[in-house]
Design an enzyme around this catalytic site. Structure first.
Site, PDB file in Angstrom:
ATOM      1  CE  LYS A 290      47.599  80.416  25.369  1.00 53.81           C
ATOM      2  NZ  LYS A 290      47.319  79.133  24.707  1.00 53.81           N
ATOM      3  NE  ARG A 364      54.764  73.160  19.700  1.00 56.84           N
ATOM      4  CZ  ARG A 364      53.685  72.562  19.215  1.00 56.84           C
ATOM      5  NH1 ARG A 364      53.710  72.001  18.019  1.00 56.84           N
ATOM      6  NH2 ARG A 364      52.572  72.503  19.936  1.00 56.84           N
TER       7      ARG A 364
HETATM    8  N1  BES Z   1      50.651  76.701  27.223  1.00 58.33           N
HETATM    9  C1  BES Z   1      49.895  76.215  26.123  1.00 58.33           C
HETATM   10  C2  BES Z   1      49.330  74.818  26.375  1.00 58.33           C
HETATM   11  C3  BES Z   1      48.043  74.768  27.137  1.00 58.33           C
HETATM   12  C4  BES Z   1      46.858  75.140  26.503  1.00 58.33           C
HETATM   13  C5  BES Z   1      47.996  74.338  28.432  1.00 58.33           C
HETATM   14  C6  BES Z   1      45.667  75.073  27.205  1.00 58.33           C
HETATM   15  C7  BES Z   1      46.803  74.280  29.131  1.00 58.33           C
HETATM   16  C8  BES Z   1      45.642  74.651  28.507  1.00 58.33           C
HETATM   17  C9  BES Z   1      50.761  76.150  24.858  1.00 58.33           C
HETATM   18  O1  BES Z   1      51.754  77.105  24.772  1.00 58.33           O
HETATM   19  C10 BES Z   1      49.844  76.375  23.714  1.00 58.33           C
HETATM   20  O2  BES Z   1      49.329  77.448  23.590  1.00 58.33           O
HETATM   21  N2  BES Z   1      49.671  75.348  22.885  1.00 58.33           N
HETATM   22  C11 BES Z   1      48.817  75.416  21.750  1.00 58.33           C
HETATM   23  C12 BES Z   1      49.593  74.837  20.591  1.00 58.33           C
HETATM   24  C13 BES Z   1      48.980  75.072  19.262  1.00 58.33           C
HETATM   25  C14 BES Z   1      49.022  76.538  18.881  1.00 58.33           C
HETATM   26  C15 BES Z   1      49.725  74.229  18.236  1.00 58.33           C
HETATM   27  C16 BES Z   1      47.564  74.595  22.052  1.00 58.33           C
HETATM   28  O3  BES Z   1      47.688  73.567  22.729  1.00 58.33           O
HETATM   29  O4  BES Z   1      46.491  75.004  21.666  1.00 58.33           O
HETATM   30 MN    MN Z   2      51.066  78.914  23.863  1.00 59.67          MN
END
Ligand code: BES
Ligand code: MN
Ligand code: ZN
Length: 514
Positions: A290, A364
């Protein structure tokens, strides 16, 4: 050497909430009293909950009644307002707006929460005895006032050499009735609020202190007083069990993953509920890392697991007649030479294979293993809770959680429980189109879609594949609601909110009623 305060709190050694009592009169020692202002018959706002002795003292000191002073100081009935009046005989007086006369549990919970938050934020005070006097006699409203008080008084004590003193030591609900029903309502409020505060503490604890091993031990410590069997699967047990999703996600960190299984099986249980929580103690994104700005808040990514463990604690403490089997899937998602990759094909707990789409879609994967494992216990219903997608947060914002299910009956059940608990959920669909997006040419399925649109639904469509045929399933996406980055409001603080706990407890209590 004494345990540093942070570790003591992790182990559940420190007290989570002030004491909560019920009384038909104002206790002799009252450092602060919370009264209400409500609009009755569309008249001028009227003061609710004044206590004769206090009013007498007020007359003597100021030559006027508390009601007149409240009006003079502009205290209104608007929900969420808190007005401080001049105190008397060492008792501070606060007036909270209750709206109109037919108050709802949620209105009371938030109003009392705002009031207690103000008291708890007072500087240079310690160990206050606070009374809440709002003339409530309905057990549901008494419970809501109790919850609001303890949730509003919550404070995450900073990790310092010296423990922070607790501003509020005890709360007494002053009620016209103190019968068995009212007492039971107060006890339930205490149990629920303690669980919510426990979940908040875990969410707020930094990831260098809360990682799979310590989180799992903290769960065990939190449940040690309850009739709950706790089993912790370490990395070796996970390998033996074939938990390919949890192992892949946890593989990049030196802090090894854990799966915590909790079982509460009271005699006379009316139903069997399975709970599954996402416990990513830090989500860096992994190799698909990230950007720094988006990584910053990711200690909160274990809030689903926190909610599930805390809910089990409350359900067992309340002695609800429902069997609960819960799973908290814990891992740290970091990049390293042992990390999993995008395009890896993983063999999951139930034998299905997954082509990994992106290492940042880790939640997931751990959830899929845990949901499949939960399915083996043959529960009537599986409810999973996860900070799963940024897309859900974009869709529903910071105060509404997402709900996806595999059937209308289950949706109704969850929405009813959420409403009773005063938590806001909105249902999102899992459509045929999203199901089609996770097809893979190299495995049984892919863990992500082909476009960035509807990301919350795609994650739902993926999890659905791990729910055994014939079992009801609900997925709660709390990505937007588990952490409040804005100012506190009502009983909700800045930081970890403990969202989900109250809905899960309400659901269990509805299932226990048969
Ligand atoms: N923990 C995050 C979800 C999240 C993102 C919560 C931003 C709060 C704020 C999850 O593990 C994640 O990174 N999801 C990605 C999925 C994507 C790579 C398909 C997302 O939501 O961007
Ligand atoms: Mn994630
Ligand atoms: Zn995540």
């Amino acid at each position: 050497m004494a345990q540093p305060p942070a570790l003591a709190r992790l182990a559940g050694v420190t007290e989570l909430c002030p004491n909560l009592n019920l009384s038909t009169s104002l206790p002799k020692r009252t450092d602060a009293v919370l009264l209400g202002m409500a609009t009755i018959n569309q008249d001028e706002p009227a003061l609710v909950g004044t206590v004769p002795d206090l009013d007498k003292a007020y007359q003597k000191a100021f030559g006027t009644s508390i009601a007149a002073m409240a009006t003079a100081m502009g205290a209104g009935a608007k929900e969420g307002t808190v007005t401080s009046l001049p105190g008397v005989d060492g008792t501070r007086i606060l007036v909270v707006g209750l709206g109109d006369a037919d108050v709802t549990p949620d209105g009371v919970r938030n109003a009392v929460g705002s009031g207690l938050r103000k008291v708890a934020a007072l500087e240079d005070v310690e160990g206050l005895a606070v009374a809440v006097s709002l003339e409530l006699s309905d057990p549901e409203l008494i419970q809501a006032a109790g919850e609001g008080a303890l949730l509003g008084a919550y404070r995450f004590s900073a990790i310092k050499a010296e423990a922070d003193p607790r501003a509020v030591a005890a709360v007494t609900l002053v009620s016209p009735v103190a019968n068995a029903e009212a007492k039971a309502a107060v006890e339930l409020a205490r149990v629920i609020a303690e669980a919510v505060c426990q979940a908040r503490n875990w969410t707020n604890t930094p990831p260098n202190l809360l990682y799979p091993e310590t989180f799992a031990e903290a769960a065990r410590a939190a449940l040690k007083e309850q009739k709950v069997a706790v089993e912790i699967l370490d990395e070796k047990a996970l390998e033996k069990g074939g938990y390919g999703g949890i192992l892949a996600v946890g593989g990049g960190s030196s802090r090894k993953p854990r799966l915590v299984r909790m079982s509460y099986a009271p005699r006379g249980a009316k139903a069997h509920l399975a709970l599954v929580g996402k416990g990513i103690t830090f989500d860096s994104g992994g190799l698909d890392i990230k950007p720094a700005g988006q990584m910053a808040g990711m200690k909160f990514d274990m809030s689903g697991a926190a909610a599930v463990i805390a809910a089990v604690q409350a359900i067992a403490a309340a002695g609800l007649k429902v069997k609960v089997t819960a799973y908290a899937a814990m891992a740290e998602n970091l990049p390293s030479g042992t990390s999993y990759r995008s395009s890896d094909v993983l063999t999951m707990f139930d034998g299905q294979t997954v082509e990994n789409y992106n290492t940042d879609a880790e939640g997931r994967l751990v959830m899929a293993d845990a949901i499949a494992r939960a399915g083996q216990d043959q529960p009537d219903l599986i409810v999973d809770v996860a900070t799963l997608t940024g897309a859900c947060m974009v869709a529903l914002g910071l105060r509404t959680s997402g709900l996806m299910t595999n059937g209308e009956e289950t949706s109704d059940l969850l929405l009813d429980a959420a409403e009773a608990a005063g938590e806001d959920f909105w249902e999102l669909p899992i459509t045929e189109h999203t199901r089609n997006q996770i097809k893979s040419t190299v495995a049984d399925m892919r863990s992500g879609g082909t476009s960035r649109w509807g990301g919350a639904l795609v994650a739902g469509a993926f999890l659905e594949r791990f729910v055994p045929e014939g079992i009801g399933w609900a997925h709660l996406d709390i990505a937007g609601t588990a952490d409040n980055p804005e100012e506190a409001y009502g009983h909700t603080p800045k930081g970890g909110t403990g969202v989900g706990v109250r809905t899960l407890v309400a659901l269990a209590s509805q299932l226990a009623e048969g």
